[in-house]
Motif scaffolding. Structure first.
Motif, mmCIF file in Angstrom:
data_model
loop_
_atom_site.group_PDB
_atom_site.id
_atom_site.type_symbol
_atom_site.label_atom_id
_atom_site.label_comp_id
_atom_site.label_asym_id
_atom_site.label_seq_id
_atom_site.Cartn_x
_atom_site.Cartn_y
_atom_site.Cartn_z
ATOM 1 N N GLN A 109 0.830 -1.219 0.000
ATOM 2 C CA GLN A 109 0.000 0.000 0.000
ATOM 3 C C GLN A 109 0.858 1.260 0.000
ATOM 4 O OE1 GLN A 109 -4.267 -1.535 1.681
ATOM 5 N NE2 GLN A 109 -3.463 0.362 2.467
ATOM 6 N N MET A 110 1.957 1.256 0.753
ATOM 7 C CA MET A 110 2.839 2.431 0.755
ATOM 8 C C MET A 110 3.505 2.598 -0.609
ATOM 9 S SD MET A 110 4.507 2.626 4.587
ATOM 10 C CE MET A 110 5.582 1.215 4.381
ATOM 11 N N MET A 111 3.888 1.494 -1.220
ATOM 12 C CA MET A 111 4.528 1.515 -2.523
ATOM 13 C C MET A 111 3.594 2.101 -3.584
ATOM 14 S SD MET A 111 6.106 -1.833 -4.421
ATOM 15 C CE MET A 111 4.513 -2.627 -4.572
ATOM 16 N N MET A 112 2.361 1.660 -3.588
ATOM 17 C CA MET A 112 1.415 2.161 -4.585
ATOM 18 C C MET A 112 1.023 3.617 -4.315
ATOM 19 S SD MET A 112 1.544 -0.288 -6.590
ATOM 20 C CE MET A 112 0.273 -0.301 -7.827
ATOM 21 N N GLN A 113 0.941 3.995 -3.033
ATOM 22 C CA GLN A 113 0.653 5.401 -2.716
ATOM 23 C C GLN A 113 1.791 6.287 -3.192
ATOM 24 O OE1 GLN A 113 -2.187 7.213 -0.931
ATOM 25 N NE2 GLN A 113 -1.030 8.423 -2.378
ATOM 26 N N ALA A 114 3.019 5.857 -2.987
ATOM 27 C CA ALA A 114 4.173 6.636 -3.454
ATOM 28 C C ALA A 114 4.113 6.823 -4.964
ATOM 29 C CB ALA A 114 5.473 5.935 -3.047
ATOM 30 N N GLU A 115 3.831 5.752 -5.684
ATOM 31 C CA GLU A 115 3.736 5.829 -7.148
ATOM 32 C C GLU A 115 2.646 6.811 -7.564
ATOM 33 O OE1 GLU A 115 4.665 5.139 -11.084
ATOM 34 O OE2 GLU A 115 5.747 4.307 -9.362
ATOM 35 N N ASP A 116 1.517 6.760 -6.888
ATOM 36 C CA ASP A 116 0.408 7.668 -7.192
ATOM 37 C C ASP A 116 0.801 9.126 -6.957
ATOM 38 O OD1 ASP A 116 -2.405 8.046 -7.946
ATOM 39 O OD2 ASP A 116 -2.669 8.695 -5.869
ATOM 40 N N LEU A 117 1.753 9.358 -6.055
ATOM 41 C CA LEU A 117 2.203 10.721 -5.735
ATOM 42 C C LEU A 117 3.386 11.170 -6.592
ATOM 43 C CD1 LEU A 117 1.973 10.483 -1.847
ATOM 44 C CD2 LEU A 117 0.464 11.806 -3.368
ATOM 45 N N GLY A 118 3.775 10.346 -7.578
ATOM 46 C CA GLY A 118 4.870 10.718 -8.460
ATOM 47 C C GLY A 118 6.246 10.328 -7.946
ATOM 48 N N LEU A 119 6.269 9.469 -6.932
ATOM 49 C CA LEU A 119 7.536 8.992 -6.374
ATOM 50 C C LEU A 119 7.785 7.567 -6.838
ATOM 51 C CD1 LEU A 119 6.877 10.384 -2.827
ATOM 52 C CD2 LEU A 119 8.681 11.179 -4.361
ATOM 53 N N SER A 120 9.021 7.136 -6.738
ATOM 54 C CA SER A 120 9.379 5.776 -7.105
ATOM 55 C C SER A 120 9.859 5.021 -5.879
ATOM 56 C CB SER A 120 10.467 5.793 -8.183
ATOM 57 O OG SER A 120 9.940 6.334 -9.378
ATOM 58 N N THR A 121 9.833 3.689 -5.976
ATOM 59 C CA THR A 121 10.175 2.843 -4.834
ATOM 60 C C THR A 121 10.917 1.597 -5.290
ATOM 61 O OG1 THR A 121 8.103 1.608 -5.004
ATOM 62 C CG2 THR A 121 8.097 3.527 -3.533
ATOM 63 N N CYS A 122 11.530 0.944 -4.319
ATOM 64 C CA CYS A 122 12.043 -0.400 -4.522
ATOM 65 C C CYS A 122 11.821 -1.165 -3.227
ATOM 66 C CB CYS A 122 13.521 -0.403 -4.883
ATOM 67 S SG CYS A 122 14.128 -2.045 -5.334
ATOM 68 N N TRP A 123 11.172 -2.292 -3.342
ATOM 69 C CA TRP A 123 10.905 -3.171 -2.203
ATOM 70 C C TRP A 123 12.147 -4.019 -1.999
ATOM 71 C CZ3 TRP A 123 5.435 -5.562 -1.750
ATOM 72 C CH2 TRP A 123 5.316 -6.305 -0.575
ATOM 73 N N VAL A 124 12.774 -3.907 -0.833
ATOM 74 C CA VAL A 124 14.034 -4.588 -0.557
ATOM 75 C C VAL A 124 13.835 -5.614 0.560
ATOM 76 C CG1 VAL A 124 16.436 -4.294 0.173
ATOM 77 C CG2 VAL A 124 15.332 -2.532 -1.247
ATOM 78 N N CYS A 125 14.100 -6.861 0.234
ATOM 79 C CA CYS A 125 14.092 -7.920 1.248
ATOM 80 C C CYS A 125 15.489 -8.503 1.445
ATOM 81 C CB CYS A 125 13.131 -9.037 0.864
ATOM 82 S SG CYS A 125 11.407 -8.550 0.986
ATOM 83 N N HIS A 126 16.407 -8.203 0.523
ATOM 84 C CA HIS A 126 17.769 -8.723 0.609
ATOM 85 C C HIS A 126 18.601 -7.805 1.511
ATOM 86 C CE1 HIS A 126 21.246 -11.040 -0.453
ATOM 87 N NE2 HIS A 126 21.855 -9.983 -0.951
ATOM 88 N N PHE A 127 18.421 -8.012 2.802
ATOM 89 C CA PHE A 127 19.217 -7.306 3.810
ATOM 90 C C PHE A 127 19.349 -8.221 5.001
ATOM 91 C CE2 PHE A 127 14.875 -6.185 4.929
ATOM 92 C CZ PHE A 127 14.862 -6.194 6.318
ATOM 93 N N ASP A 128 20.302 -7.923 5.864
ATOM 94 C CA ASP A 128 20.557 -8.760 7.034
ATOM 95 C C ASP A 128 19.779 -8.210 8.233
ATOM 96 O OD1 ASP A 128 21.582 -10.111 9.279
ATOM 97 O OD2 ASP A 128 23.587 -10.236 8.416
ATOM 98 N N PRO A 129 18.726 -8.886 8.662
ATOM 99 C CA PRO A 129 17.921 -8.403 9.781
ATOM 100 C C PRO A 129 18.744 -8.219 11.062
ATOM 101 C CG PRO A 129 16.819 -10.241 8.721
ATOM 102 C CD PRO A 129 18.185 -10.143 8.118
#
Length: 177
Positions: A109-129
């Motif tokens: 939902q945050m990703m799609m809201q950002a896109e709707d506002l003219g912003l871009s995103t990248c969903w990142v799961c490849h990180f060390d928790p």
């Protein structure tokens, strides 16, 4: 923009302009995540907003393969989405916890809201928790599950034919019995 247009215009941005996100846009993105549905309304998701040099650097240490310009992909904002441990709904049949699903809905939902506002995103799961926990000093009841980079794109979406070639064909996606 229709939802169909929104889904086709969004892509995983990996290069951002050195440009701040307006506070009202960041607030709208966070609100989209806050109101996201969750299993049995347990709302196990919590979001850490990395919008300072120090916080972005900590996020970059956890996602070292994507570190760029003191952030993750050089983004001006990195949203660290965590699960509040032992608060998500659990399915009684197999003990599957809904935390990963609930936090994913928040990110979506945050990703799609950002896109709707003219912003871009990248969903990142490849990180060390573990690195994220240590760097941020997260309490024991918060577990980092996702990062979402947000900003103004400095790259461009691939052509429609390139994107289609990367997408699963409907004949493979849809199960027909």
């Amino acid at each position: 923009m229709s939802f169909a247009e929104l889904t086709r215009s969004r892509y995983s941005c990996r290069s951002y302009e050195e440009r701040a996100i307006e506070p009202e846009k960041l607030s709208a993105i966070l609100e989209a995540g806050r109101i996201a549905p969750s299993a049995c309304n347990k709302h196990p998701s919590r979001v850490l907003v990395c919008d300072t040099d120090a916080l972005r650097e900590k996020a970059a240490k956890a996602a070292k393969h994507f570190a760029k310009d003191g952030s993750v992909f050089g983004a001006p904002v990195v949203l660290m989405v965590c699960e509040k441990v032992d608060t998500a709904w659990v399915r009684k049949y197999d003990q599957m916890g809904s935390g990963d699903i609930d936090t994913s809905i928040v990110v979506d939902q945050m990703m799609m809201q950002a896109e709707d506002l003219g912003l871009s995103t990248c969903w990142v799961c490849h990180f060390d928790p573990r690195v994220a926990i240590d760097e941020f000093g997260l309490p024991a009841d918060l577990y980092p599950v996702h990062m979402l980079t947000v900003g103004y794109a400095a790259d461009e979406i691939a052509s429609e034919c390139v994107r289609e070639a990367r997408t699963i064909p409907m004949s493979d996606f849809r199960i027909v019995l």
